[in-house]
Every structure is written in C-alpha cells, then in structure tokens.
Design a protein around this motif. Structure first.
Motif, PDB file in Angstrom:
ATOM      1  N   MET B  14       8.911   7.040 -24.438  1.00  0.00           N
ATOM      2  CA  MET B  14       8.333   6.932 -23.235  1.00  0.00           C
ATOM      3  C   MET B  14       9.383   7.697 -22.574  1.00  0.00           C
ATOM      4  SD  MET B  14       6.084   4.246 -21.647  1.00  0.00           S
ATOM      5  CE  MET B  14       6.713   3.843 -19.961  1.00  0.00           C
ATOM      6  N   ASP B  15      10.802   7.502 -21.975  1.00  0.00           N
ATOM      7  CA  ASP B  15      11.288   7.743 -21.131  1.00  0.00           C
ATOM      8  C   ASP B  15      12.040   8.818 -21.142  1.00  0.00           C
ATOM      9  OD1 ASP B  15      11.120   4.396 -19.769  1.00  0.00           O
ATOM     10  OD2 ASP B  15       9.852   6.222 -19.481  1.00  0.00           O
ATOM     11  N   ALA B  16      11.691   9.646 -22.227  1.00  0.00           N
ATOM     12  CA  ALA B  16      12.135  10.987 -23.027  1.00  0.00           C
ATOM     13  C   ALA B  16      12.235  11.742 -21.394  1.00  0.00           C
ATOM     14  CB  ALA B  16      12.122  11.506 -23.373  1.00  0.00           C
ATOM     15  N   GLN B  17      13.462  12.326 -21.355  1.00  0.00           N
ATOM     16  CA  GLN B  17      13.209  13.030 -19.241  1.00  0.00           C
ATOM     17  C   GLN B  17      12.788  14.128 -19.718  1.00  0.00           C
ATOM     18  OE1 GLN B  17      17.231  13.239 -18.127  1.00  0.00           O
ATOM     19  NE2 GLN B  17      17.835  11.048 -17.754  1.00  0.00           N
ATOM     20  N   THR B  18      11.941  14.444 -18.231  1.00  0.00           N
ATOM     21  CA  THR B  18      11.324  16.741 -18.385  1.00  0.00           C
ATOM     22  C   THR B  18      12.128  16.887 -18.456  1.00  0.00           C
ATOM     23  OG1 THR B  18       9.320  14.492 -17.451  1.00  0.00           O
ATOM     24  CG2 THR B  18       9.559  17.253 -17.263  1.00  0.00           C
ATOM     25  N   PRO B  19      11.715  17.996 -18.989  1.00  0.00           N
ATOM     26  CA  PRO B  19      12.752  19.595 -18.934  1.00  0.00           C
ATOM     27  C   PRO B  19      12.964  19.231 -17.467  1.00  0.00           C
ATOM     28  CG  PRO B  19      11.326  20.143 -20.204  1.00  0.00           C
ATOM     29  CD  PRO B  19      11.167  18.338 -20.336  1.00  0.00           C
ATOM     30  N   GLU B  77      22.641   7.542 -10.376  1.00  0.00           N
ATOM     31  CA  GLU B  77      20.963   8.171 -11.096  1.00  0.00           C
ATOM     32  C   GLU B  77      20.257   7.462 -11.024  1.00  0.00           C
ATOM     33  OE1 GLU B  77      21.535  10.117 -14.829  1.00  0.00           O
ATOM     34  OE2 GLU B  77      21.367  11.441 -13.806  1.00  0.00           O
ATOM     35  N   ARG B  78      18.517   7.491 -10.613  1.00  0.00           N
ATOM     36  CA  ARG B  78      17.854   6.311 -11.395  1.00  0.00           C
ATOM     37  C   ARG B  78      16.639   7.370 -12.361  1.00  0.00           C
ATOM     38  NH1 ARG B  78      16.916   1.550  -7.936  1.00  0.00           N
ATOM     39  NH2 ARG B  78      19.274   1.944  -7.223  1.00  0.00           N
ATOM     40  N   VAL B  79      16.130   7.088 -13.112  1.00  0.00           N
ATOM     41  CA  VAL B  79      15.538   7.674 -14.114  1.00  0.00           C
ATOM     42  C   VAL B  79      13.977   7.402 -13.829  1.00  0.00           C
ATOM     43  CG1 VAL B  79      15.006   8.458 -16.946  1.00  0.00           C
ATOM     44  CG2 VAL B  79      17.764   8.249 -15.855  1.00  0.00           C
ATOM     45  N   TYR B  80      13.550   8.370 -13.232  1.00  0.00           N
ATOM     46  CA  TYR B  80      12.141   7.199 -12.856  1.00  0.00           C
ATOM     47  C   TYR B  80      10.776   8.065 -13.459  1.00  0.00           C
ATOM     48  CZ  TYR B  80      14.404   4.064  -8.974  1.00  0.00           C
ATOM     49  OH  TYR B  80      14.287   3.133  -7.887  1.00  0.00           O
ATOM     50  N   ARG B  81       9.672   7.318 -13.809  1.00  0.00           N
ATOM     51  CA  ARG B  81       8.413   8.147 -14.132  1.00  0.00           C
ATOM     52  C   ARG B  81       8.258   8.151 -13.075  1.00  0.00           C
ATOM     53  NH1 ARG B  81       8.893   3.492 -18.008  1.00  0.00           N
ATOM     54  NH2 ARG B  81       8.134   1.890 -16.214  1.00  0.00           N
ATOM     55  N   LEU B  82       8.010   9.431 -12.900  1.00  0.00           N
ATOM     56  CA  LEU B  82       6.300   9.647 -11.554  1.00  0.00           C
ATOM     57  C   LEU B  82       5.423  10.154 -12.166  1.00  0.00           C
ATOM     58  CD1 LEU B  82       6.949  11.334  -8.797  1.00  0.00           C
ATOM     59  CD2 LEU B  82       6.768  13.135  -9.452  1.00  0.00           C
ATOM     60  N   ARG B  83       4.555   9.382 -11.581  1.00  0.00           N
ATOM     61  CA  ARG B  83       3.318   9.458 -11.919  1.00  0.00           C
ATOM     62  C   ARG B  83       1.978  10.188 -10.543  1.00  0.00           C
ATOM     63  NH1 ARG B  83      -2.166   9.424 -12.814  1.00  0.00           N
ATOM     64  NH2 ARG B  83      -3.668   8.330 -14.019  1.00  0.00           N
ATOM     65  N   CYS B  84       1.757  11.662 -11.342  1.00  0.00           N
ATOM     66  CA  CYS B  84       1.001  12.411  -9.813  1.00  0.00           C
ATOM     67  C   CYS B  84      -0.565  11.534  -9.889  1.00  0.00           C
ATOM     68  CB  CYS B  84       1.042  13.765  -9.677  1.00  0.00           C
ATOM     69  SG  CYS B  84      -0.103  14.393  -9.127  1.00  0.00           S
ATOM     70  N   GLU B  86      -2.872  13.121  -9.793  1.00  0.00           N
ATOM     71  CA  GLU B  86      -3.914  14.036 -10.121  1.00  0.00           C
ATOM     72  C   GLU B  86      -3.738  13.986 -11.805  1.00  0.00           C
ATOM     73  OE1 GLU B  86      -3.167  17.952  -6.540  1.00  0.00           O
ATOM     74  OE2 GLU B  86      -2.041  17.750  -9.497  1.00  0.00           O
ATOM     75  N   GLY B  87      -3.083  13.254 -12.440  1.00  0.00           N
ATOM     76  CA  GLY B  87      -3.273  12.998 -13.478  1.00  0.00           C
ATOM     77  C   GLY B  87      -1.807  13.578 -14.564  1.00  0.00           C
ATOM     78  N   TRP B  88      -0.843  13.806 -14.430  1.00  0.00           N
ATOM     79  CA  TRP B  88      -0.110  14.116 -14.866  1.00  0.00           C
ATOM     80  C   TRP B  88       1.668  13.506 -14.323  1.00  0.00           C
ATOM     81  CZ3 TRP B  88       3.692  16.006 -11.994  1.00  0.00           C
ATOM     82  CH2 TRP B  88       3.805  16.739 -10.927  1.00  0.00           C
ATOM     83  N   SER B  89       2.131  13.357 -15.356  1.00  0.00           N
ATOM     84  CA  SER B  89       3.445  12.846 -14.844  1.00  0.00           C
ATOM     85  C   SER B  89       4.508  12.905 -15.918  1.00  0.00           C
ATOM     86  CB  SER B  89       3.649  11.091 -15.700  1.00  0.00           C
ATOM     87  OG  SER B  89       3.571  10.896 -16.770  1.00  0.00           O
ATOM     88  N   MET B  90       5.802  13.123 -15.323  1.00  0.00           N
ATOM     89  CA  MET B  90       6.985  13.621 -15.587  1.00  0.00           C
ATOM     90  C   MET B  90       8.316  12.064 -15.443  1.00  0.00           C
ATOM     91  SD  MET B  90       6.854  16.762 -13.094  1.00  0.00           S
ATOM     92  CE  MET B  90       6.172  18.357 -13.168  1.00  0.00           C
ATOM     93  N   VAL B  91       9.084  12.833 -16.491  1.00  0.00           N
ATOM     94  CA  VAL B  91      10.310  11.350 -16.097  1.00  0.00           C
ATOM     95  C   VAL B  91      11.330  12.363 -15.438  1.00  0.00           C
ATOM     96  CG1 VAL B  91      11.823  10.040 -17.075  1.00  0.00           C
ATOM     97  CG2 VAL B  91       9.716  10.280 -17.527  1.00  0.00           C
ATOM     98  N   ILE B  92      12.345  11.701 -14.274  1.00  0.00           N
ATOM     99  CA  ILE B  92      12.600  12.582 -13.420  1.00  0.00           C
ATOM    100  C   ILE B  92      14.126  11.809 -13.011  1.00  0.00           C
ATOM    101  CG2 ILE B  92      13.853  13.732 -11.190  1.00  0.00           C
ATOM    102  CD1 ILE B  92      10.104  14.807 -11.480  1.00  0.00           C
ATOM    103  N   PRO B  93      14.980  12.151 -13.552  1.00  0.00           N
ATOM    104  CA  PRO B  93      16.467  11.329 -13.026  1.00  0.00           C
ATOM    105  C   PRO B  93      17.203  11.698 -11.753  1.00  0.00           C
ATOM    106  CG  PRO B  93      17.060  13.543 -14.874  1.00  0.00           C
ATOM    107  CD  PRO B  93      15.677  14.039 -14.365  1.00  0.00           C
ATOM    108  N   TRP B  94      16.601  11.100 -10.890  1.00  0.00           N
ATOM    109  CA  TRP B  94      16.848  11.258  -9.452  1.00  0.00           C
ATOM    110  C   TRP B  94      18.635  11.396  -9.058  1.00  0.00           C
ATOM    111  CZ3 TRP B  94      13.484  14.125  -7.468  1.00  0.00           C
ATOM    112  CH2 TRP B  94      12.032  13.126  -7.671  1.00  0.00           C
ATOM    113  N   VAL B  95      18.940  11.398  -7.832  1.00  0.00           N
ATOM    114  CA  VAL B  95      20.362  10.797  -7.448  1.00  0.00           C
ATOM    115  C   VAL B  95      20.399  10.443  -6.492  1.00  0.00           C
ATOM    116  CG1 VAL B  95      22.473  11.945  -7.030  1.00  0.00           C
ATOM    117  CG2 VAL B  95      21.377  12.665  -9.204  1.00  0.00           C
ATOM    118  N   GLY B  96      21.401   9.208  -6.149  1.00  0.00           N
ATOM    119  CA  GLY B  96      20.351   9.097  -4.195  1.00  0.00           C
ATOM    120  C   GLY B  96      20.457   7.574  -4.046  1.00  0.00           C
TER     121      GLY B  96
END
Lengths: 217, 263
Positions: B14-19, B77-84, B86-96
C-alpha cells in the motif's frame, strides 16, 4: 444573392466539397483525435493519471465535434457553400463516437464495470446525471441517423427528434461547467460558442430570411 | 538530515512510493494554472530565495522566520499518503519538521485556538492569479490541537531533495489525514487566532468543502464519491480509509464530534 451563391458553388471550394475524396478526408480528420490519444497513451503523454486524462480528452472531443456539427448549417448559410451539408451527419456521428469512448473509459476503466457504483453516480451526482442525459440523446440520434430511419420516421418527425441535438449540446456544456473545481473559464467558452450557434439560427438576417425553410433544421 | 523516520507503513504494498516524476508533474497549485501539468510548466517564475514566514497573532513572541531559520530545524523524512479530494492519491517521502516545533518558538497565548496559513500571492510570479478561480491569496487553517499533532509537518523537501516549486516551495504544510488542499503551499504567513479562520475552498463552495476536511470514505463530496481512490501509477481503484489510514493516531482529536456535520 442567389446568383452569388451559384457562382460560389462553382468555385474551387465548392468543387473540393463535392469531390469524392472529401468524405474520406473528413473521416480521417475525425479519427485524428483518437490517434493522438492512442499515441499519448503509448508514449506516456497522458501523464501521471492516464485514465483520468483519457476520460477528460475524449469528453472534450465529443463536445468540440458536437459544436462543429452544429456549426455546419450556419456556416453553409453564411458562406453559401451548399456542399457543406453532406458532412453534417458524419461529424455528428464522430461526436457520438467520442462520447461513447468517454462513457466507455469511465465505466470500463475508471470504475472497472462496477455497475452499482456507476448507477449510484448517475442518480446521486448531478453532473453525471446531466452528462448521461446528453449521452442518451446522442445515442438516440446516432441510432436514427440512417437514411432508412429518416424514411421510416418521416421527415417532419425526424427533424423534430433531431432538434434534441441542442439539448445534448447544452447538457454537455452544463456537465463540463459543473465538474470543474472553482471558477474556471474554459467550460464557459464552450457554452458561449453553443449559445452563439443557437442565436445565429434565430437571428433573422435578410439573407437568412430568404433561406429560412432549411435554416432552422 | 536526521535518521529517516517512516510513519505507519503497515501494508508495504500500500505504501510503495509514488515515482518522483509523477509527484512533480501532476499537481494542483492553481496559482500556476488549473491543469495538472500547469504547475510543473509554470512554477519556474516562483522566487524561493529570499523567503520569510511571518508568525503572529495570539503569540507571546511574534517572529519572522527566514528560510535559513526553517532549514536549521532538525529535518526528518516522513513517508505519507496524500489523498486528493478529487479521488487520486500518492505516497510521498517528505522532508521537514513538526509544525509544533515552530509554534513552540513563538509562545502561543491561551487565546490561540486556531492556526491560519496564507500562501504567497504575487501576480509577477504566479500567472494563475489572473483568473478568479478562487479568492486570492489562498488561505487554510487548522485547529490548534491539529496543528500541534506530531504528524503535522512543515515540509521543505521531498524525495531527499529541496522542495520543487510546483510542490509548494520553499515551505509547505503537510497534514496527511486531511484532503490535500488543506496542505497549503508556499506559506508566507502563519497567524494564531481565537476564532476559526476562513479557508479558501470552504469560502468558494461551503457545501462541498468543510473546515475539517478529514479524509472520510463515508462522507461523499456532493459531486463525486469519496469511497474509493486511485493511487497514481496504479490501474484499479482502492478503498479510501478513514483519516487516510491515520485513524489510530488522530481519531481521538475528533472524539464526540459528528464528522458528517463537521466534514
């Protein structure tokens, strides 16, 4: 005016429109958006969300070609090129073709034939209700577009039925206006063009007055 | 950077990072245009240096933080799911770093119940401001406890790199259990307030976008269902999880609240 029209009808444009290559050429043109979408699809040009983009592109082309089909008659009157009329059916059918593609990608790919979800969308979400309404109208018009159907329905009834194309165009524009987020202008450009085409039909210019019997079809 | 910190990766698939290419070319950042590819094409005009965030309102020590000050916070680094929405989502490794760390520095007073955020609004850098898609500048808000929650971060990077302009450079909010539009980009002002601040989408369409905007498969957007989402790069849809899968961490913030009403 009639004389001018006769002269025009003998010009190079009229000859091109009457050529036996004209219809195949319009047919190929109608397939260009499909080819472009397929090319984008295989080259990755549809972007990160190819399904959503395919739905969007096919919907836009359905609406664009519907407006082109509706522009044929006013254009014929304004230019005096009577030869334009014979392309109207094909352009209208291409509009239906792209609408069918639009609905198919939405049902088959986006929702993966989850008919319950699709039905819920149709009854619960006004923009999908309106869009499906447009599609149902276009389906009925496409199904009755053959010469045989014109004969069977009778000219007058056929014409009355096919006036629903304006309703389909309006529903298509409303569908687009309703689905975007925030205050975006592109849907209103399509709506304005449709309103302009409708207004043209009900404007009584002297020339149109003379040509009116067929003008309002 | 400090040691990477990954938050709740319960299901590895489920948490494979989005390219990264998808996350940087499929964006909603209406200040640069409304098409998904507009921000990546147009955000080159955004000047991210120098940059300041003014933090004011109900605080003991109103402070203006330069971008250097923000980069001096310990980054994770935080790997978070992002749910838009509009009905699409990504998994993004943020730095913050946690927003709480910044807020602690300004000494919130007892009156501070909400946090208001504001995006840069400069026509010379943001071509999309020509169109009245929304009322500019873009504003967002959180309740104080949401803002102080450890999952809430200010991001200055993603995929181990400096944040790209189209993703809200040089500093943006990331609130992973809320729809993406809550995670306001290119922040220039943070104001602590006693009253619930206005938020851009709510101001534009109050019936469609509430103040809380927690990811919730049970509460449909009036124009589309929120029950499912498509993870960008995948073919079929997946079920949307309550609080975007972060319920264990955040559901208690909303104990006793009717989330259908407070959508």
């Amino acid at each position: 005016m009639a004389a001018a029209q006769k002269n025009l009808a003998k010009g190079p444009v009229a000859r091109a429109l009457a050529s036996r290559w004209a219809k195949p050429a319009v047919f190929v043109l109608g397939l260009v958006p499909l080819g472009w979408m397929v090319w984008l699809g295989v080259s990755g040009g549809l972007g990160a969300e190819p399904v959503a983009e395919a739905v969007r592109q096919s919907g836009l082309w359905a609406l664009r070609l519907l407006l082109v089909a509706l522009a044929v008659t006013p254009l014929r009157i304004l230019t005096g090129q009577a030869g334009l009329a014979r392309f109207r059916r094909m352009i209208g059918l291409f509009a239906f073709f792209y609408a069918l593609l639009h609905v198919s990608v939405y049902v088959g790919v986006d929702q993966f034939f989850d008919w319950a979800a699709v039905w819920k969308d149709i009854v619960k979400r006004p923009y999908i209700t309106v869009g499906m309404g447009a599609f149902v109208i276009l389906t009925a018009l496409a199904a009755t577009s053959t010469n045989g159907m014109v004969r069977r329905l009778g000219g007058r009834r056929w014409k009355a039925l096919h006036k629903a194309v304006f309703l389909a165009g309006a529903a298509g524009c409303v569908h687009y206006v309703m689905l975007v987020k925030g205050w975006q202008y592109p849907p209103f450009v399509y709506a304005a063009i449709l309103l302009g085409l409708v207004a043209l039909r009900y404007t009584k210019s002297p020339a149109a007055g003379r040509l009116s019997p067929s003008y309002r079809t | 950077f400090q040691a990477p910190l990954t938050v709740s990766p319960k299901d590895p698939k489920m948490d494979a990072q989005t390219p990264m290419k998808s996350a940087t070319s499929y964006n909603n950042f209406y200040e640069f245009g409304t098409d998904k590819t507009d921000p990546s094409e147009n955000a080159g005009t955004l000047r991210t240096r120098p940059w300041e965030i003014a933090v004011d309102g109900d605080v003991g020590k109103p402070t203006t933080f330069g971008i250097e000050d923000l980069l001096a916070f310990p980054l994770e680094e935080r790997v978070y799911r992002l749910r838009c929405v509009e009905g699409w989502s990504m998994v993004i490794p943020w730095v913050g770093f946690p927003l709480a760390e910044l807020l602690k520095r300004v000494d919130p007073t007892g009156n501070a119940k909400y946090v208001a955020f504001q995006t840069l609004s400069d026509r010379s850098q943001m071509p999309g401001l020509k169109y009245p898609v929304l009322q500019w500048p873009y504003v967002e808000g959180l309740r104080m406890d949401e803002a102080m929650h450890p999952l809430t971060i200010l991001a200055v990077g993603m995929y181990g790199e400096t944040l790209p302009n189209q993703n809200g450079a040089p500093v943006r909010l990331v609130v992973p259990w809320k729809y993406g539009f809550k995670s306001i980009k290119s922040i220039v002002r943070i104001t602590l307030t006693q009253d619930q601040p206005p938020t851009s989408w709510n101001r534009s369409q109050p019936r469609e976008y509430g103040f809380y905007s927690n990811v919730n498969p049970e509460v449909d957007h009036p124009r589309w269902s929120q029950a499912t989402e498509r993870r960008v790069g995948e073919f079929s849809r997946r079920k949307t999880l309550p609080f975007n899968g972060y319920g264990e961490e955040v559901a208690s913030l909303y104990a006793g609240m009717d989330l259908r009403k407070n959508y």
